[in-house]
Design a protein around this motif. Structure first.
Motif, short mmCIF file in Angstrom:
data_model
loop_
_atom_site.label_atom_id
_atom_site.label_comp_id
_atom_site.label_asym_id
_atom_site.label_seq_id
_atom_site.Cartn_x
_atom_site.Cartn_y
_atom_site.Cartn_z
N ASP A 732 -4.58 -59.78 64.35
CA ASP A 732 -4.44 -60.05 65.75
C ASP A 732 -5.83 -61.05 66.12
O ASP A 732 -6.71 -60.68 66.38
N PRO A 733 -5.35 -62.26 66.57
CA PRO A 733 -6.62 -63.06 66.64
C PRO A 733 -7.61 -62.72 67.97
O PRO A 733 -8.69 -62.91 68.16
N GLU A 734 -6.88 -62.32 69.12
CA GLU A 734 -7.59 -62.00 70.25
C GLU A 734 -8.31 -60.50 69.97
O GLU A 734 -9.54 -60.55 70.42
N LEU A 735 -7.84 -59.71 69.15
CA LEU A 735 -8.55 -58.68 68.75
C LEU A 735 -9.96 -58.97 67.88
O LEU A 735 -10.98 -58.78 68.19
N LYS A 736 -9.55 -59.85 67.27
CA LYS A 736 -10.76 -60.29 65.84
C LYS A 736 -11.71 -60.91 67.05
O LYS A 736 -12.91 -60.83 66.71
N LEU A 737 -11.44 -61.95 67.77
CA LEU A 737 -12.34 -62.67 68.43
C LEU A 737 -13.17 -61.77 69.20
O LEU A 737 -14.53 -61.81 69.47
N ALA A 738 -12.84 -60.45 70.17
CA ALA A 738 -13.40 -59.79 70.79
C ALA A 738 -14.23 -58.96 69.84
O ALA A 738 -15.46 -59.05 70.41
N ILE A 739 -14.03 -58.50 68.90
CA ILE A 739 -14.98 -57.77 68.09
C ILE A 739 -15.92 -58.77 67.41
O ILE A 739 -17.06 -58.27 67.28
N ASP A 740 -15.37 -59.88 66.86
CA ASP A 740 -16.57 -60.89 66.31
C ASP A 740 -17.62 -61.14 67.48
O ASP A 740 -18.78 -61.36 66.89
N ARG A 741 -17.32 -61.27 68.83
CA ARG A 741 -18.08 -61.85 69.68
C ARG A 741 -19.28 -60.61 70.11
O ARG A 741 -20.40 -60.84 70.04
N ILE A 742 -18.65 -59.28 69.78
CA ILE A 742 -19.68 -58.02 69.97
C ILE A 742 -20.53 -58.02 68.51
O ILE A 742 -21.89 -58.42 68.47
N ALA A 743 -19.85 -58.23 67.51
CA ALA A 743 -20.66 -58.42 66.15
C ALA A 743 -21.73 -59.39 66.25
O ALA A 743 -22.85 -59.10 65.55
N SER A 744 -21.59 -60.60 66.71
CA SER A 744 -22.03 -61.96 66.43
C SER A 744 -23.40 -61.75 67.08
O SER A 744 -24.45 -62.69 66.86
N GLY A 745 -23.65 -60.94 68.06
CA GLY A 745 -24.66 -60.88 68.91
C GLY A 745 -24.34 -61.88 70.33
O GLY A 745 -25.34 -61.92 71.09
N PHE A 746 -23.23 -62.22 70.50
CA PHE A 746 -22.83 -62.81 71.73
C PHE A 746 -23.32 -62.07 73.09
O PHE A 746 -23.89 -62.85 74.10
N PHE A 747 -23.23 -60.82 73.09
CA PHE A 747 -23.62 -60.04 74.35
C PHE A 747 -25.00 -59.21 74.22
O PHE A 747 -25.33 -58.44 74.86
N SER A 748 -25.62 -59.67 73.05
CA SER A 748 -27.02 -59.00 72.90
C SER A 748 -28.19 -59.97 72.58
O SER A 748 -29.02 -59.85 71.53
N HIS A 749 -28.10 -61.06 73.22
CA HIS A 749 -29.18 -61.97 73.15
C HIS A 749 -29.25 -62.76 71.51
O HIS A 749 -30.16 -62.90 71.03
N GLY A 750 -28.29 -62.74 71.02
CA GLY A 750 -28.08 -63.30 69.64
C GLY A 750 -28.44 -62.16 68.56
O GLY A 750 -28.44 -62.66 67.33
N ASP A 751 -28.71 -61.09 68.97
CA ASP A 751 -29.02 -59.93 67.93
C ASP A 751 -27.53 -59.13 67.36
O ASP A 751 -27.19 -58.46 68.20
N PRO A 752 -27.68 -59.66 66.14
CA PRO A 752 -26.10 -59.07 65.70
C PRO A 752 -26.42 -57.45 65.12
O PRO A 752 -25.44 -56.79 65.06
N LYS A 753 -27.53 -57.04 65.28
CA LYS A 753 -27.72 -55.58 64.96
C LYS A 753 -27.42 -54.51 65.74
O LYS A 753 -27.23 -53.50 65.60
#
Ligand code: GPU
Length: 839
Positions: A732-753
């Motif tokens: 599911d591309p929409e699901l994948k993108l949503a999770i990827d954005r969280i994982a990449s640090g998009f919502f955490s000032h670039g911090d993927p941890k």
């Protein structure tokens, strides 16, 4: 006082008593009197809290006559009584509710106005007693309201925690806990009753010794004794004279310890002992749906249970009811297993302290208890390690062993040659470290076992308590939860009430099925216009509140999409977040996309030790920081986390919802009660087939409910065949993108941890199957957005939801309990001018 009518021509003059009169003039005079004589202030120097206290005492005076009349009537009739034992009572503020139930809200409002005060501001002053975590504690409070309204003799028994549920602050997006000092300004609603104090033993060992007649008996030699002092709060019914009692126990040191220590010169030791004793009622354990296994928690349980049982015995003695008639005088409802040590404690009292033969005592015990189960989550089922239990309650452990021995004999008789069944059903778990299984103890010692929604009860029978269902099928029954319309409609939503009353009168407040009559108006365009206008006004109030507390501007024409409840992975607030991110991603991909504006509101606390739940709160705030500021969003989406969700705040927020999020994994939410409060205030539900959602949907009609997600059977089946969350993510591309954005640090000032633990949970085993339900949830949310655009259709759905929610009054639940197995009758209370004093 009534002046005697000396002749036909003299008109009757009534002079109102300052402590009972209900006219505006008398209320004003009484208020001034209390400000002066109780608070010791004159108006010019009085604080807002002084004014609140003066008003609270004015209202309490008016309750007292009802309270004493009720107590006197019950004791004269030795009425059969419900004893509701609960480790939590989430009462919420008392003043407003008492004004509603006394029927003097308008008079008091006017009296305050004439004194230049604002009643609403005074109501805000009250520190609420937050002596509970969430649904379980609030249910107990709703049930007390209904018991009093239905004039059922009843007592609530619990703990007077000095610190209730913590206050929640948010710092840098994280939850911070602050101790709840609810007693610091004084509590005008309670009366201490030190003359009814009792002592509770803890720890030590047992000894077998001959008594004075040469009979061998077991003696418990404790190493600690604490005193329980009852604090009583009146629970007034709605427009009845009945005022029942909530009796909460405070722990203190017994005097004998002080004397002993002073004699031996150990002054500090004596003070220390005092602290240890007082610790027992110090703080509420802040866990919802999870058992902690802490020694102090077990001490709290035996403490309030033992105090309460001894109190019931004192009442029986005072009313001259023989102990043999315990089950005729009292039915003890166990609110989950937290008070289930009451079963061995009653046995101990009867056998050890009243010298009753075991069989007779067991007969009494089995007929006295009824058990409500509130969860299927394995981590919430209480079990106590044998070592810990025996150290604190050595005699109770022996009694449990004896109960278990006799019980397993019974099982053996009913199911011969089934050793595996014996192992499964034993009150002692012996699969590894040995534990006492409290739910099983509650099942064996009770004559009734109920779940809190139809689905939940079925799952209890099929799964968690299946063996007990086969053993005692007649004990099992369902009692679907309910909520009180007094607090959650009349008090919290005056606009809705005015509109309802103008169309169908006010009978619905006592008989919620009367709301059905609203259906006749759903085709009336003027009524729908009024409904819509009402909702808009409520939303404006909440928008103002949001602006004031968070400085976020929200659009009242956007859909208010609300999830307010404790934070727990099974409740899936993070599934809601995945939807928000998905909408945001759609906007980012196409800024001109035509989407239905939404305001996402969250409220709720996480257990202080529940790391993932706290991380979900941080995620909501982090996503909000991005979404609320991104110019591409153009204010079409807003994400607001409102801190410190409690009863006061819940009352403010429920009425404003357009959409109610009830999105737990099917089979995990026993019932839910927030779902009912939202729908009763005109929200439409988006939900899974879980808990009471199933019954809400049945009542309001499938076309007025947004259903999504796997069913319980599908959840079980998918687990069994080997659930692979990763596959959903890949497909599911929409699901994948949503999770990827969280994982990449998009919502955490670039911090993927930062959010990695959360992402790992989802892509790893995803215990609560968010990924499996994601697509169905998103597609259903798209239908919700579509429906909201047709505002007239939405208003019809909203009206029909309210009209068809009559089943979910806690009055209906309590009536079911009374008729089905409590077997208690209402007792009418007559208001006498004075209670007769007897020697
Ligand atoms: N519930 Br167990 C709690 O609030 N806390 C608990 O520790 C346990 C259960 C809730 C259930 O989660 C909820 O589904 C239910 O509506 C409520 O009890 C009242 O029955």
């Amino acid at each position: 006082q009534t002046l005697p009518n000396s002749s036909e021509t003299v008109t009757e003059v009534r002079v109102e008593d300052d402590r009972t009169g209900l006219s505006v003039e008398t209320l004003k005079r009484a208020f001034a009197d209390n400000l002066f004589y109780i608070q010791g202030k004159f108006p010019q120097i009085a604080s807002k809290n002084d004014f609140y206290m003066a008003l609270a005492y004015t209202v309490r005076d008016r309750l007292l006559r009802r309270w004493l009349n009720t107590a006197e009537t019950y004791s004269r009739n030795a009425s059969r009584t419900v004893a509701y034992l609960s480790a939590e009572f989430l009462m919420g503020p008392q003043l407003g509710n008492n004004l509603i139930n006394l029927g003097i809200y308008d008079q008091v409002n006017q009296a305050m106005q004439e004194l230049g005060l604002d009643l609403r501001e005074l109501l805000e002053e009250e520190e609420e007693p937050g002596l509970g975590n969430g649904g379980l504690g609030r249910l107990a409070a709703c049930y007390l309201d209904s018991l009093a309204t239905l004039e059922i003799p009843s007592l609530g028994y619990g703990i007077r925690y000095e610190f209730g549920i913590f206050d929640q602050d948010i710092k840098d997006g994280w939850q911070v806990e602050i101790t709840d000092k609810w007693l610091s300004a004084g509590n005008p609603w309670e009366l201490p009753r030190p003359e009814w104090s009792v002592e509770v033993k803890l720890g030590g060992h047992t000894e077998k010794r001959a008594d004075e007649h040469g009979n061998f008996k077991i003696y418990w030699v404790p190493n600690q004794v604490v005193k329980g002092i009852p604090y009583d709060t009146p629970i007034l019914g709605y427009k009845t004279n009945t005022a029942n009692t909530l009796r909460l126990w405070k722990a203190e040191a017994v005097e004998s310890f002080d004397f002993y220590a002073f004699d031996s010169g150990d002054y500090l030791g004596a003070v220390h002992q005092k602290t240890v004793s007082e610790n027992i009622s110090k703080v509420l354990y802040p866990n919802d749906n999870s058992a902690q296994g802490k020694e102090l928690r077990l001490a709290q349980q035996i403490f309030f249970v033992s105090c309460s049982l001894k109190d019931m015995m004192r009442i029986m003695e005072q009313q001259k009811v023989p102990l043999e008639q315990f089950p005729e005088k009292f039915v003890i409802q166990l609110n989950d297993t937290h008070p289930s040590v009451a079963i061995p404690e009653l046995m101990r009292l009867l056998v050890d302290e009243y010298d009753m033969p075991w069989e007779k005592a067991w007969g009494i015990t089995k007929q006295s208890f009824a058990y409500t189960n509130h969860t299927l989550l394995p981590e919430a089922l209480e079990r106590w390690p044998i070592g810990l239990f025996g150290k604190m309650l050595p005699r109770h452990l022996e009694i449990i062993y004896e109960i278990n021995k006799r019980f397993l004999d019974e099982v053996r008789m009913k199911f011969p040659d089934d050793t595996d069944r014996l192992r499964r059903m034993s009150l002692i778990d012996e699969s590894g470290e040995r534990y006492v299984r409290m739910a099983f103890l509650a099942c064996v010692g009770s004559y009734s076992i109920n779940g809190v929604a139809a689905l939940h009860t079925e799952l209890l029978k099929k799964d968690v308590l299946h063996d007990f269902y086969e053993m005692y099928p007649e004990k099992f029954n369902n009692k679907t939860n309910g909520v009180t319309p007094r607090r959650f409609m009349v008090l919290s939503n005056p606009r809705l009430c005015r509109l309802l009353n103008s169309k169908i009168g006010d009978e619905w407040i006592k008989n919620l099925y009367e709301l059905k009559k609203l259906e006749a108006f759903v085709e009336d365009p003027e009524f729908r216009r009024q409904w819509r206008e009402m909702k808009l006004e409520i939303k404006q109030d909440v928008a103002d509140y949001i602006k004031k507390t968070t400085d976020i501007d929200v659009n009242v024409n956007s859909m208010f999409d609300i999830q307010a409840k404790r934070f727990h992975e099974y409740k899936r607030q993070h599934l809601n977040v995945l939807h928000i991110i998905t909408l945001y991603n759609r906007i980012k991909a196409n800024p001109d996309i035509d989407i239905t504006p939404r305001t996402f509101l969250f409220g709720g606390k996480a257990a202080p030790g529940y790391y993932i739940a706290k991380l979900i709160i941080k995620l909501i705030n982090s996503v909000g920081d991005i979404v609320n500021r991104d110019p591409d969003v153009r204010d079409r989406l807003k994400v607001v986390f409102l801190k410190d969700f409690n009863v006061k705040f819940a009352q403010r927020i429920y009425p404003s919802a357009d959409l109610s999020e009830q999105i737990s994994t099917a089979g995990k939410e026993a019932s839910g009660t927030g779902n009912m409060k939202f729908a009763l205030n005109g929200a439409i539900t988006i939900g899974t087939l879980d808990g009471a959602n199933v019954e809400i949907r049945e009542e309001v009609g499938a076309e007025n409910f947004f259903l999504f997600g796997l069913t319980t059977e599908e959840v079980y089946a998918l687990k069994k065949e080997g659930y692979q969350p990763w596959e959903y993510y890949q497909k599911d591309p929409e699901l994948k993108l949503a999770i990827d954005r969280i994982a990449s640090g998009f919502f955490s000032h670039g911090d993927p941890k930062l959010f990695k633990p959360l992402v790992d949970h989802l892509l790893g085993n995803d215990q609560y199957m968010l990924l499996a339900d994601y697509r169905s949830y998103i597609d259903t949310q798209d239908r919700v957005s579509e429906a909201y655009r047709d505002i007239d259709r939405w208003v019809r759905m909203s009206i029909l939801n309210v009209a068809r929610m009559g089943k979910f009054s806690s009055d209906r639940s309590i009536r079911d309990y009374c008729e089905d197995f409590w077997k208690v009758q209402p007792v009418n209370i007559e208001l006498k001018e004075y209670v007769q004093a007897t020697a």
